[in-house]
Design a protein around this motif. Structure first.
Motif, PDB file in Angstrom:
ATOM      1  N   GLY A  10      -5.074   6.337  -1.401  1.00  0.00           N
ATOM      2  CA  GLY A  10      -5.967   7.273  -0.703  1.00  0.00           C
ATOM      3  C   GLY A  10      -6.417   6.726   0.632  1.00  0.00           C
ATOM      4  O   GLY A  10      -6.461   7.443   1.634  1.00  0.00           O
ATOM      5  N   ASN A  11      -6.743   5.443   0.667  1.00  0.00           N
ATOM      6  CA  ASN A  11      -7.207   4.826   1.911  1.00  0.00           C
ATOM      7  C   ASN A  11      -6.083   4.703   2.933  1.00  0.00           C
ATOM      8  O   ASN A  11      -6.307   4.860   4.129  1.00  0.00           O
ATOM      9  N   LEU A  12      -4.868   4.450   2.475  1.00  0.00           N
ATOM     10  CA  LEU A  12      -3.733   4.373   3.406  1.00  0.00           C
ATOM     11  C   LEU A  12      -3.420   5.751   3.976  1.00  0.00           C
ATOM     12  O   LEU A  12      -3.145   5.895   5.165  1.00  0.00           O
ATOM     13  N   ASP A  13      -3.500   6.769   3.124  1.00  0.00           N
ATOM     14  CA  ASP A  13      -3.291   8.141   3.597  1.00  0.00           C
ATOM     15  C   ASP A  13      -4.328   8.510   4.649  1.00  0.00           C
ATOM     16  O   ASP A  13      -4.002   9.107   5.671  1.00  0.00           O
ATOM     17  N   ALA A  14      -5.576   8.154   4.373  1.00  0.00           N
ATOM     18  CA  ALA A  14      -6.661   8.492   5.312  1.00  0.00           C
ATOM     19  C   ALA A  14      -6.452   7.816   6.666  1.00  0.00           C
ATOM     20  O   ALA A  14      -6.915   8.311   7.688  1.00  0.00           O
ATOM     21  N   ARG A  15      -5.777   6.671   6.664  1.00  0.00           N
ATOM     22  CA  ARG A  15      -5.517   5.946   7.917  1.00  0.00           C
ATOM     23  C   ARG A  15      -4.150   6.276   8.518  1.00  0.00           C
ATOM     24  O   ARG A  15      -3.771   5.690   9.518  1.00  0.00           O
ATOM     25  N   ASN A  16      -3.403   7.154   7.848  1.00  0.00           N
ATOM     26  CA  ASN A  16      -2.038   7.484   8.288  1.00  0.00           C
ATOM     27  C   ASN A  16      -1.138   6.255   8.357  1.00  0.00           C
ATOM     28  O   ASN A  16      -0.267   6.165   9.231  1.00  0.00           O
ATOM     29  N   THR A  17      -1.340   5.304   7.489  1.00  0.00           N
ATOM     30  CA  THR A  17      -0.519   4.084   7.489  1.00  0.00           C
ATOM     31  C   THR A  17       0.756   4.327   6.676  1.00  0.00           C
ATOM     32  O   THR A  17       0.668   4.724   5.515  1.00  0.00           O
ATOM     33  N   PRO A  18       1.933   4.099   7.272  1.00  0.00           N
ATOM     34  CA  PRO A  18       3.163   4.256   6.490  1.00  0.00           C
ATOM     35  C   PRO A  18       3.160   3.298   5.291  1.00  0.00           C
ATOM     36  O   PRO A  18       2.658   2.171   5.413  1.00  0.00           O
ATOM     37  N   LEU A  19       3.673   3.760   4.181  1.00  0.00           N
ATOM     38  CA  LEU A  19       3.664   2.892   2.993  1.00  0.00           C
ATOM     39  C   LEU A  19       4.909   3.103   2.156  1.00  0.00           C
ATOM     40  O   LEU A  19       5.574   4.136   2.238  1.00  0.00           O
ATOM     41  N   LEU A  20       5.193   2.103   1.371  1.00  0.00           N
ATOM     42  CA  LEU A  20       6.296   2.161   0.418  1.00  0.00           C
ATOM     43  C   LEU A  20       5.758   1.590  -0.893  1.00  0.00           C
ATOM     44  O   LEU A  20       5.164   0.511  -0.897  1.00  0.00           O
ATOM     45  N   ILE A  21       5.944   2.355  -1.966  1.00  0.00           N
ATOM     46  CA  ILE A  21       5.493   1.832  -3.265  1.00  0.00           C
ATOM     47  C   ILE A  21       6.612   0.975  -3.854  1.00  0.00           C
ATOM     48  O   ILE A  21       7.759   1.427  -3.966  1.00  0.00           O
ATOM     49  N   VAL A  22       6.286  -0.260  -4.193  1.00  0.00           N
ATOM     50  CA  VAL A  22       7.263  -1.165  -4.791  1.00  0.00           C
ATOM     51  C   VAL A  22       6.943  -1.293  -6.279  1.00  0.00           C
ATOM     52  O   VAL A  22       5.902  -1.821  -6.660  1.00  0.00           O
ATOM     53  N   SER A  23       7.848  -0.741  -7.077  1.00  0.00           N
ATOM     54  CA  SER A  23       7.692  -0.824  -8.530  1.00  0.00           C
ATOM     55  C   SER A  23       8.297  -2.166  -8.952  1.00  0.00           C
ATOM     56  O   SER A  23       9.514  -2.311  -9.042  1.00  0.00           O
ATOM     57  N   ASN A  24       7.435  -3.126  -9.201  1.00  0.00           N
ATOM     58  CA  ASN A  24       7.898  -4.499  -9.432  1.00  0.00           C
ATOM     59  C   ASN A  24       8.109  -4.790 -10.930  1.00  0.00           C
ATOM     60  O   ASN A  24       7.646  -4.045 -11.773  1.00  0.00           O
ATOM     61  N   LYS A  25       8.779  -5.861 -11.190  1.00  0.00           N
ATOM     62  CA  LYS A  25       9.039  -6.367 -12.556  1.00  0.00           C
ATOM     63  C   LYS A  25      10.024  -5.487 -13.320  1.00  0.00           C
ATOM     64  O   LYS A  25       9.887  -5.275 -14.521  1.00  0.00           O
ATOM     65  N   ILE A  26      11.049  -4.946 -12.621  1.00  0.00           N
ATOM     66  CA  ILE A  26      12.025  -4.084 -13.311  1.00  0.00           C
ATOM     67  C   ILE A  26      12.924  -4.872 -14.252  1.00  0.00           C
ATOM     68  O   ILE A  26      13.685  -4.293 -15.017  1.00  0.00           O
ATOM     69  N   ASP A  27      12.837  -6.215 -14.180  1.00  0.00           N
ATOM     70  CA  ASP A  27      13.630  -7.032 -15.109  1.00  0.00           C
ATOM     71  C   ASP A  27      13.023  -7.040 -16.514  1.00  0.00           C
ATOM     72  O   ASP A  27      13.682  -7.462 -17.463  1.00  0.00           O
ATOM     73  N   LEU A  28      11.786  -6.566 -16.636  1.00  0.00           N
ATOM     74  CA  LEU A  28      11.129  -6.600 -17.947  1.00  0.00           C
ATOM     75  C   LEU A  28      11.458  -5.336 -18.761  1.00  0.00           C
ATOM     76  O   LEU A  28      11.643  -4.254 -18.197  1.00  0.00           O
ATOM     77  N   LYS A  29      11.480  -5.495 -20.073  1.00  0.00           N
ATOM     78  CA  LYS A  29      11.901  -4.435 -20.986  1.00  0.00           C
ATOM     79  C   LYS A  29      11.011  -3.185 -20.875  1.00  0.00           C
ATOM     80  O   LYS A  29      11.486  -2.061 -20.941  1.00  0.00           O
ATOM     81  N   LYS A  30       9.706  -3.425 -20.716  1.00  0.00           N
ATOM     82  CA  LYS A  30       8.762  -2.285 -20.697  1.00  0.00           C
ATOM     83  C   LYS A  30       8.710  -1.577 -19.343  1.00  0.00           C
ATOM     84  O   LYS A  30       7.952  -0.622 -19.175  1.00  0.00           O
ATOM     85  N   SER A  31       9.467  -2.054 -18.375  1.00  0.00           N
ATOM     86  CA  SER A  31       9.400  -1.493 -17.023  1.00  0.00           C
ATOM     87  C   SER A  31       9.790  -0.005 -17.001  1.00  0.00           C
ATOM     88  O   SER A  31      10.720   0.412 -17.683  1.00  0.00           O
ATOM     89  N   ASP A  32       9.034   0.781 -16.236  1.00  0.00           N
ATOM     90  CA  ASP A  32       9.306   2.215 -16.154  1.00  0.00           C
ATOM     91  C   ASP A  32       8.966   2.722 -14.746  1.00  0.00           C
ATOM     92  O   ASP A  32       7.835   3.143 -14.478  1.00  0.00           O
ATOM     93  N   THR A  33       9.959   2.691 -13.869  1.00  0.00           N
ATOM     94  CA  THR A  33       9.733   3.125 -12.480  1.00  0.00           C
ATOM     95  C   THR A  33       9.549   4.642 -12.396  1.00  0.00           C
ATOM     96  O   THR A  33       8.798   5.137 -11.545  1.00  0.00           O
ATOM     97  N   THR A  34      10.182   5.376 -13.312  1.00  0.00           N
ATOM     98  CA  THR A  34      10.040   6.844 -13.315  1.00  0.00           C
ATOM     99  C   THR A  34       8.582   7.247 -13.512  1.00  0.00           C
ATOM    100  O   THR A  34       8.101   8.205 -12.909  1.00  0.00           O
ATOM    101  N   ARG A  35       7.889   6.488 -14.347  1.00  0.00           N
ATOM    102  CA  ARG A  35       6.467   6.782 -14.601  1.00  0.00           C
ATOM    103  C   ARG A  35       5.669   6.674 -13.296  1.00  0.00           C
ATOM    104  O   ARG A  35       4.768   7.457 -13.037  1.00  0.00           O
ATOM    105  N   ILE A  36       6.039   5.716 -12.458  1.00  0.00           N
ATOM    106  CA  ILE A  36       5.338   5.551 -11.165  1.00  0.00           C
ATOM    107  C   ILE A  36       5.696   6.720 -10.240  1.00  0.00           C
ATOM    108  O   ILE A  36       4.825   7.282  -9.574  1.00  0.00           O
ATOM    109  N   ARG A  37       6.991   7.090 -10.223  1.00  0.00           N
ATOM    110  CA  ARG A  37       7.406   8.235  -9.381  1.00  0.00           C
ATOM    111  C   ARG A  37       6.667   9.502  -9.808  1.00  0.00           C
ATOM    112  O   ARG A  37       6.222  10.278  -8.978  1.00  0.00           O
TER     113      ARG A  37
END
Lengths: 116, 213
Positions: free
Chosen positions: B156-183
């Motif tokens: 929310g704060n980055l949006d309010a500042r118009n700061t470009p951002l990229l979400i990095v879904s980290n730890k995809i090597d772990l079994k419980k990792s779920d990047t779709t949930r973040i998307r």
């Protein structure tokens, strides 16, 4: 005894969080009748960090924005915008509680679940 | 209401002015996210890949990074394109810091209290530095529920500042990792899944980074 206080958004609008933080330190859960803006949330986190001590470990907070709840039409969104402009606040609610009392708040887009 | 709008206008204006007057070589990319999401591990991976040296220490004990750490002039290259930036690793943002949590990891009570004090200052610093970023990598632990207040506040704060951002879904090597949930949690944002620890998907990450700036 559990204490819950409902406060109007107007009390926080000018960035004065001292009363709110005093209540939180005393163990009161606060419900605000609006959704805080991201910058207000960041300000509140900053102010909280300044008073963290051995006895007060911080807060849990979460907001629900009523306009987020449904796939509203353009007309609905326009109406909500007008209402927000008139009321001067974002329709929704914010729950803030001492971290020692509220262990976790789980949020899905439509509900808040408090674990105490 | 008026104050809020003035503040938003001030932030946007400051951000535009900053981008106009800052030289290209001074581009700042910040790593933001909750505690233990792997920000420093990602910073180390980027620095190792392009500079051959690490940026900071990592630990399983929360709040290992309690001060802003900067690695200057990191140059990323791909297919003839390149980008030089200063990489800013920030302390994890949290709404609560309990020294008892550090004690559970075997830290002595006195040291745990000191660590908690430093961690609170780190959170304040990280929030203040939001105004100084040209782009932010929001690092989220993909094994955890992404709908947390800290993630929502950062985005929310980055949006309010118009700061470009990229979400990095980290730890995809772990079994419980779920990047779709973040998307699904944050539609409308670009999300890339990586493992900063193993280096998986880092080439795709660099391609996306070059595209963003």
């Amino acid at each position: 005894m559990l204490r819950i206080k409902l406060i109007p958004y107007e009390k926080l609008k000018r960035g004065n969080y001292s009363d709110l933080l005093k209540d939180l330190k005393e163990g009161t859960i606060i419900i605000v009748d609006a959704k805080l803006t991201p910058s207000e949330e960041a300000d509140l986190i900053e102010e909280t960090m300044k008073i963290i001590s051995d006895r007060f470990s911080g807060i849990e907070l979460s907001s629900l924005e009523l306009t987020e709840l449904k796939d509203t039409t353009r007309m609905d969104r326009f109406r909500n915008l007008i209402i927000e402009m008139i009321l001067g606040k974002r329709r929704g609610l914010t729950i803030i509680g001492p971290a020692k009392i509220i262990r976790k708040i789980e949020k899905n887009p439509e509900e808040l679940l408090l674990y105490m | 209401m008026v104050l809020r709008h003035l503040r938003r206008i001030k932030n946007k204006f400051a951000s535009v002015v900053r981008r106009i007057f800052r030289k290209k070589k001074d581009v700042r990319i910040g790593l933001y996210g909750p505690v233990n999401s792997g920000k420093t591990t990602l910073a180390n991976r980027i620095c190792m890949d392009w500079l051959g040296e690490e940026l900071g220490k990592v630990s399983v004990i929360p709040h290992e990074t309690r001060e802003i750490q900067i690695k200057e002039r990191v140059t990323v290259r791909d297919n003839g394109k390149s980008l030089t930036f200063n990489l800013v690793d920030t302390p994890g943002i949290a709404t609560k810091i309990d020294f008892e949590d550090f004690v559970k990891f075997g830290v002595k009570r006195k040291d745990a209290k000191q660590r908690a004090k430093e961690a609170t200052r780190g959170v304040i610093e990280a929030i203040k530095w939001l105004d100084n970023m040209d782009m932010v990598l929001v690092v989220i632990d993909s094994t955890k529920n992404p709908i947390s207040q800290v993630n929502i506040t950062i985005l929310g704060n980055l949006d309010a500042r118009n700061t470009p951002l990229l979400i990095v879904s980290n730890k995809i090597d772990l079994k419980k990792s779920d990047t779709t949930r973040i998307r699904n949690a944050f539609p409308g944002y670009e999300v890339i899944g990586v493992s900063a620890k193993t280096g998986a998907m880092m080439n795709e990450f660099y391609k996306m980074l070059l595209k963003k700036l």
